[in-house]
Motif scaffolding. Structure first.
Motif, short mmCIF file in Angstrom:
data_model
loop_
_atom_site.label_atom_id
_atom_site.label_comp_id
_atom_site.label_asym_id
_atom_site.label_seq_id
_atom_site.Cartn_x
_atom_site.Cartn_y
_atom_site.Cartn_z
N MET A 150 0.83 -1.21 0.00
CA MET A 150 0.00 0.00 0.00
C MET A 150 0.86 1.26 0.00
O MET A 150 1.93 1.28 0.62
N GLU A 151 0.37 2.28 -0.64
CA GLU A 151 1.04 3.58 -0.57
C GLU A 151 1.00 4.04 0.90
O GLU A 151 -0.07 4.05 1.52
N GLY A 152 2.18 4.39 1.43
CA GLY A 152 2.25 4.83 2.83
C GLY A 152 2.40 3.68 3.82
O GLY A 152 2.50 3.92 5.02
N GLY A 153 2.41 2.44 3.33
CA GLY A 153 2.54 1.28 4.23
C GLY A 153 3.99 1.10 4.67
O GLY A 153 4.92 1.40 3.91
N TYR A 154 4.17 0.61 5.88
CA TYR A 154 5.51 0.33 6.41
C TYR A 154 5.53 -1.08 6.96
O TYR A 154 4.69 -1.45 7.78
N HIS A 155 6.52 -1.86 6.51
CA HIS A 155 6.58 -3.25 6.97
C HIS A 155 7.95 -3.62 7.53
O HIS A 155 8.25 -4.80 7.67
N ASP A 189 16.91 -0.57 -8.22
CA ASP A 189 15.79 -0.49 -9.17
C ASP A 189 14.98 -1.78 -9.16
O ASP A 189 13.77 -1.78 -9.35
N SER A 190 15.68 -2.91 -8.96
CA SER A 190 14.98 -4.20 -9.02
C SER A 190 13.84 -4.24 -7.99
O SER A 190 12.76 -4.76 -8.26
N VAL A 191 14.08 -3.67 -6.82
CA VAL A 191 13.03 -3.67 -5.78
C VAL A 191 11.86 -2.80 -6.21
O VAL A 191 10.69 -3.17 -6.07
N LEU A 192 12.19 -1.63 -6.75
CA LEU A 192 11.11 -0.73 -7.19
C LEU A 192 10.30 -1.39 -8.30
O LEU A 192 9.07 -1.29 -8.33
N ASN A 193 10.99 -2.10 -9.20
CA ASN A 193 10.29 -2.75 -10.31
C ASN A 193 9.43 -3.92 -9.85
O ASN A 193 8.43 -4.26 -10.50
N ASP A 194 9.82 -4.53 -8.76
CA ASP A 194 9.08 -5.70 -8.27
C ASP A 194 7.96 -5.34 -7.30
O ASP A 194 7.33 -6.21 -6.71
N THR A 195 7.76 -4.04 -7.08
CA THR A 195 6.74 -3.61 -6.13
C THR A 195 5.63 -2.86 -6.85
O THR A 195 5.89 -1.90 -7.58
N VAL A 196 4.43 -3.31 -6.67
CA VAL A 196 3.27 -2.61 -7.23
C VAL A 196 2.61 -1.84 -6.09
O VAL A 196 2.28 -2.42 -5.06
N ILE A 197 2.46 -0.55 -6.26
CA ILE A 197 1.89 0.28 -5.19
C ILE A 197 0.39 0.45 -5.40
O ILE A 197 -0.07 0.79 -6.50
N CYS A 198 -0.34 0.21 -4.32
CA CYS A 198 -1.80 0.28 -4.36
C CYS A 198 -2.28 1.45 -3.48
O CYS A 198 -1.80 1.60 -2.37
N PRO A 199 -3.20 2.26 -3.97
CA PRO A 199 -3.76 3.31 -3.10
C PRO A 199 -4.56 2.68 -1.96
O PRO A 199 -5.25 1.69 -2.17
N TYR A 200 -4.41 3.23 -0.77
CA TYR A 200 -5.08 2.68 0.43
C TYR A 200 -6.54 3.09 0.43
O TYR A 200 -6.89 4.20 0.01
N SER A 233 -7.18 3.98 9.62
CA SER A 233 -7.79 2.65 9.59
C SER A 233 -8.26 2.28 8.19
O SER A 233 -8.86 3.10 7.49
N ALA A 234 -8.04 1.02 7.84
CA ALA A 234 -8.62 0.51 6.59
C ALA A 234 -10.11 0.31 6.79
O ALA A 234 -10.56 -0.02 7.90
N PRO A 382 -10.84 15.37 5.97
CA PRO A 382 -10.92 13.91 6.20
C PRO A 382 -9.61 13.21 5.83
O PRO A 382 -8.95 13.60 4.86
N ILE A 383 -9.24 12.20 6.62
CA ILE A 383 -8.00 11.44 6.35
C ILE A 383 -8.38 10.00 6.06
O ILE A 383 -8.82 9.28 6.96
N HIS A 384 -8.21 9.57 4.81
CA HIS A 384 -8.54 8.17 4.55
C HIS A 384 -7.41 7.42 3.87
O HIS A 384 -7.50 6.23 3.62
N ASP A 385 -6.30 8.15 3.59
CA ASP A 385 -5.13 7.45 3.05
C ASP A 385 -3.87 8.22 3.40
O ASP A 385 -3.92 9.26 4.07
N ALA A 386 -2.72 7.70 2.89
CA ALA A 386 -1.44 8.32 3.23
C ALA A 386 -1.33 9.72 2.62
O ALA A 386 -0.67 10.59 3.19
#
Ligand SMILES: Cc1ncc(COP(=O)(O)O)c(C=O)c1O
Length: 458
Positions: A150-155, A189-200, A233-234, A382-386
């Motif tokens: 997710m955009e703004g996600g931290y793992h 770059d390989s990491v960026l290419n392997d990551t698809v970002i999804c809006p929260y 919150s999701a 309102p805050i509903h995403d990053a």
């Protein structure tokens, strides 16, 4: 006026002269004077002498209500008697055997009993490792490479876990197909290419993106609350869409419950009534010692089994060490559903009190969160995403930092990003104390806001 000379920063220095001296010493051995990015703040962090229950005592003798709890990991605050007892007893019996111990199995039994999607699990030493092992398991299970996050996600502290953590307006691209953004200069770059970002929190967009990348996606990883980007919150609808679409396309759905496991005995997944394939864990399950975990459906977790033909490699010297397991079992055992309900209810009152404090001060602000987890924001949009969260942070500028330092002087420790959480060590009186501190702090910084960030006034 230059920020270093800001009167509120000067006041912080006067409040903590011994910490200032230690900070100078720390700068000689640590770059920038600290060894943990998230725990650092300027002009310097307070150096602590001890902590008990919900009270921190710094080396200047200031007693501060801990509303941060080592970034949500201390569900019982500090030095809970059961945990102190369990750790003391275990320390005398040895800390790490490279062999099973009873408390390892007991803690796993307790977690698998409480979290219904977890048939089997493994321990590791950090939440970082927990999410990493979940992603490796997903790749091994599917034979696919890409990960949707997710955009703004931290793992955790590795590149993939941080891609697009801070979606800056001039870099992030369209909401419907966000760019994969590096957080610093270390990202291959390989990491960026392997990551698809999804809006929260955008179910329709998530569905479309999953469909587009389905053939390449091993996993979708999501926090039920965007923690680092302000406890957003999701919605159940969003998580449901992720569940349906990943099932449809044979993609592993991972809930990162490192922060959120505390909101219910069964984690945030229980609150939403959705079962992921894998869950990563950490923080509270270690009772204050370093810990992580990954767990989930039997079929997937079998990939880690040493009995399988080509197990997913997971060694890790301190995985399941006896000391952490003893602390974790004592902590989780003492965390009952009634205690969970009590701190969630106290946090509701804290959020209401904090919201009223912003209103009474005539300053734009709101409090997001779920269960015992909360975050203050200097915006009434309102805050509903990053993106929403970041817009508020940018508008607030240095005011967030001033509030953080001022709250400390008024006896309350929040995270510098204004995150806070309630522990079982707290009582109603502590909640009142925290609300009073916000009232007093906002009254103190209000003249500066009027001058320096007038757009934040209501
Ligand atoms: C949601 C989430 N996942 C993973 C991690 C990483 O955990 P750790 O810091 O224990 O490596 C964190 C840490 O804050 C987190 O908030």
């Amino acid at each position: 006026m230059a920020e270093a000379e800001h009167p509120l920063i000067e006041a912080f220095r006067e409040f903590s002269p011994q910490s200032a001296i230690v900070a100078d010493r720390a700068r000689k051995v640590f770059p920038g004077g600290d060894t943990r990015a998230s725990a650092h703040y300027s002009p310097y962090p307070l150096t602590m002498k001890k902590a008990e229950g919900c009270i921190l005592t710094d080396i200047d003798g200031n007693e501060i209500l801990d509303c941060m709890n080592n970034f949500t990991s201390l569900i019982h605050g500090h030095a809970h008697p059961d945990i102190v007892d369990a750790v003391s007893r275990q320390a005398a019996l040895g800390s790490a055997y490279a062999a099973p111990s009873m408390n390892q199995i007991e803690l796993a039994e307790l977690i698998t009993e409480r979290v219904s999607s977890i048939d089997k699990m493994r321990f590791c030493s950090s939440g970082t490792e927990g999410t990493l092992m979940a992603l490796r398991c997903a790749r091994a299970a599917t034979g696919r490479q890409k990960i949707m996050k997710m955009e703004g996600g931290y793992h955790g502290s590795y590149e993939l876990a941080e891609v697009s953590l801070v979606p800056l307006p001039d870099q992030r691209g369209d909401l419907e197909a966000p760019n994969s953004l590096a957080v610093d200069g270390s990202f291959p770059d390989s990491v960026l290419n392997d990551t698809v970002i999804c809006p929260y929190n955008e179910p329709a967009m998530a569905k479309k993106l999953i469909g587009q990348h389905a053939d390449d996606l091993a996993a979708v990883i999501v926090e039920p609350i965007l923690g680092s980007m302000g406890m957003v919150s999701a919605t159940t609808e969003f998580l449901n869409t992720l569940r349906e679409e990943t099932l449809k396309h044979g993609i592993v759905l991972i809930f990162d419950e490192v922060i959120t496991l505390r909101v219910d005995m069964g984690g945030a997944q229980k609150v939403h009534g959705i079962e992921p394939d894998l869950s990563s864990m950490g923080k509270i399950i270690g009772g204050g010692l370093p810990v992580g975990g990954v767990g989930g459906k039997d079929e997937l977790m079998q990939l880690f089994s040493p009995d399988s033909a080509h197990p997913v490699m997971h060694a890790s010297t301190f995985s399941g060490n006896a000391l952490t397991m003893a602390a974790g079992f004592a902590a989780m055992n003492a965390y009952s559903s009634s205690e969970c309900a009590r701190i969630n209810e106290m946090a509701d009152r804290l959020r209401k009190g904090f919201t009223r404090a912003f209103e009474q001060a005539g300053i734009k602000g709101q409090v997001t969160g779920m269960g015992s987890l909360s975050n203050l924001h200097f915006t009434d949009e309102p805050i509903h995403d990053a993106r929403d969260s970041l817009t508020g942070m940018i508008a607030a500028g240095h005011v967030s930092r001033l509030l953080h330092l001022t709250m400390i002087r008024h006896g309350v420790m929040l995270a510098s990003r204004l995150m806070c959480c309630v522990s079982t060590a707290m009582t109603d009186e502590h909640i009142e104390r925290a609300i009073t501190a916000l009232n007093e702090s906002l009254a103190e910084i209000r003249p500066f806001i009027e001058n320096e960030r007038p757009a934040l006034m209501r």
